[in-house]
Design a protein around this motif. Sequence first.
Motif, PDB file in Angstrom:
ATOM      1  N   GLY A 149       0.716  -1.314   0.018  1.00 24.24           N
ATOM      2  CA  GLY A 149      -0.135   0.027   0.083  1.00 24.24           C
ATOM      3  C   GLY A 149       1.027   1.175  -0.021  1.00 24.24           C
ATOM      4  N   PRO A 181      -4.263   9.743   2.799  1.00 27.48           N
ATOM      5  CA  PRO A 181      -4.420   8.625   3.587  1.00 27.48           C
ATOM      6  C   PRO A 181      -3.880   7.266   3.229  1.00 27.48           C
ATOM      7  N   ASN A 182      -3.639   6.994   1.822  1.00 31.82           N
ATOM      8  CA  ASN A 182      -3.274   5.911   1.244  1.00 31.82           C
ATOM      9  C   ASN A 182      -2.339   4.965   1.988  1.00 31.82           C
ATOM     10  N   PRO A 183      -1.149   5.543   2.203  1.00 27.49           N
ATOM     11  CA  PRO A 183      -0.084   4.713   2.563  1.00 27.49           C
ATOM     12  C   PRO A 183      -0.029   4.612   4.280  1.00 27.49           C
ATOM     13  N   CYS A 184      -1.239   4.848   5.077  1.00 29.69           N
ATOM     14  CA  CYS A 184      -1.207   4.411   6.417  1.00 29.69           C
ATOM     15  C   CYS A 184      -0.187   5.527   7.321  1.00 29.69           C
ATOM     16  N   VAL A 237      -3.150  16.751   7.046  1.00 24.43           N
ATOM     17  CA  VAL A 237      -3.675  15.348   6.705  1.00 24.43           C
ATOM     18  C   VAL A 237      -3.720  14.484   8.117  1.00 24.43           C
ATOM     19  N   GLN A 240      -3.819   8.629   9.564  1.00 24.60           N
ATOM     20  CA  GLN A 240      -4.783   7.831   8.951  1.00 24.60           C
ATOM     21  C   GLN A 240      -5.443   8.938   7.796  1.00 24.60           C
ATOM     22  N   GLY A 241      -5.011  10.145   8.138  1.00 24.88           N
ATOM     23  CA  GLY A 241      -5.670  11.075   7.124  1.00 24.88           C
ATOM     24  C   GLY A 241      -7.053  11.608   7.639  1.00 24.88           C
ATOM     25  N   PHE A 242      -7.316  11.359   8.889  1.00 22.86           N
ATOM     26  CA  PHE A 242      -8.531  11.779   9.306  1.00 22.86           C
ATOM     27  C   PHE A 242      -8.305  13.177   9.768  1.00 22.86           C
ATOM     28  N   GLY A 243      -7.386  13.885   9.462  1.00 21.72           N
ATOM     29  CA  GLY A 243      -7.235  15.384  10.091  1.00 21.72           C
ATOM     30  C   GLY A 243      -6.544  15.216  11.372  1.00 21.72           C
ATOM     31  N   HIS A 272       3.317   3.661   9.098  1.00 18.70           N
ATOM     32  CA  HIS A 272       3.663   3.913  10.468  1.00 18.70           C
ATOM     33  C   HIS A 272       4.626   2.480  10.969  1.00 18.70           C
TER      34      HIS A 272
END
Lengths: 281, 183
Positions: A149, A181-184, A237, A240-243, A272
């Motif tokens: 990913g 968010p794609n690469p965790c 970002v 996890q990209g949730f802000g 991570h």
Amino acid sequence: MRELAASTISDHVAEMCEQANIYLGEDVFSALKDALETEESPTGKEVLKQLIENVEIARDEQIPICQDTGFAVFFVEWGQEVHLTGGSLEEAINAGVKRGYEEGYLRKSIVSDPLYERKNTGDNTPAVIYTDIVPGDKVKISFAPKGGGSENMSAVKMLKPSDGEAGFIDFVVNHVKAAGPNPCPPIVVGVGIGGTFDKVAVQAKKALFRKVGESNPNSKFADLEKRIKDKINDLGVGPQGFGGRNFALAVHIEDYPSHIASMAAAVNINCHACRHLEKII
Amino acid sequence: METKKIKAPLTDEDVMALKAGDNVLISGVIYTARDAAHKKLVELMDKGEELPIDLTGQFIFYVGPTPEKPGQAIGSAGPTTSGRMDAYTPQMLEKGMKACIGKGLRSQVVKDALVKHKGLYLAAVGGAGALLSKKIKKSEVVAYPELGPEAIRRLEVEDFPATVVNDAYGNDLYAEGAKEYAR
């Protein structure tokens, strides 16, 4: 001349495959705990708590940290005073990978033909192996199981020398922003600069093997690593990209001399779970 | 931080009650499918043939777990990148799927299909495979065992944590969350 049996290499490799996938290095674990301290977003904090708990469950119950136990990537520094007996280095490493992934209940994620059949090889081989011949009578094996990913979020760009520092920063930051968010996230950003098209990609990969928290030995690049990391985290970002305020745990730059006409740049992202282990034999 | 408990499978009302940014704990039966299984399911749909599982109201979790050790329900089991399933997701929703769980960005086509068919896209924490495996109480391969880690499994989950990213109203947590913390 020191003699080293291929089976010894296989034994070490098998053990490294299992260990790296279950025990997250203290460097990355500390960085996750530091991120929890500084995170401002409640959801971001919750994500980081889950990631820390995940590392502890993996360690205590011997479960792989992530289900993607990766492409097995090796950097080998082979001392030129060492003579390998009983097989080739490639065979020895692949035998170790096969055993480690089987005995460690790790996922086999490699398909033999990338385009047509995509049939699983069943034992996670072949590995990706880079070998350097170095002075001495020791062998250093560095291993990282590289998840698909985050690997998919990689790029090489042949920048122009006139693009300068600003152009280089833009390339890295814009690329990481697009990956989102794609690469965790929180991610470790491996960056290569200089060399040829192929060399710069390997440098970016090598950057991911560096311990989180260590800087480039050249103070100019060390400073640039910090500035790029701040810019990436200012994208908001977050985990996890949730802000949130922790998109990147670290930015590692590996530089190499450049052709007068070129300024090659590469980004290779790690999630991570930046798993890496080294062993000196 | 508030967390909503929800039961799988879902009804339209369940879907409409959730919004992007909601943290949920899922209990009940969910199914797994990733790249290769999606390809097979959509091929069957295109031929008008019956699917090996009934998608009505179901959650699909994008995961390829590690092999389970003796005594474990499942190995490490975190979400994979969802964007690779974008090409198949509208058809899955047409066939009754109500929610999918993965990680990462979705295409506009998928976001529109979620609104049209009243569906949800949720993200579980990517890379938390060991933790998530503890929320899975039972696992059974129900289709395509030949795909190995990509086989379709029926999972019984208890308080499986996820966050709604795209809801049936067109909201997108990835876009909104980053705006709040950007500087």
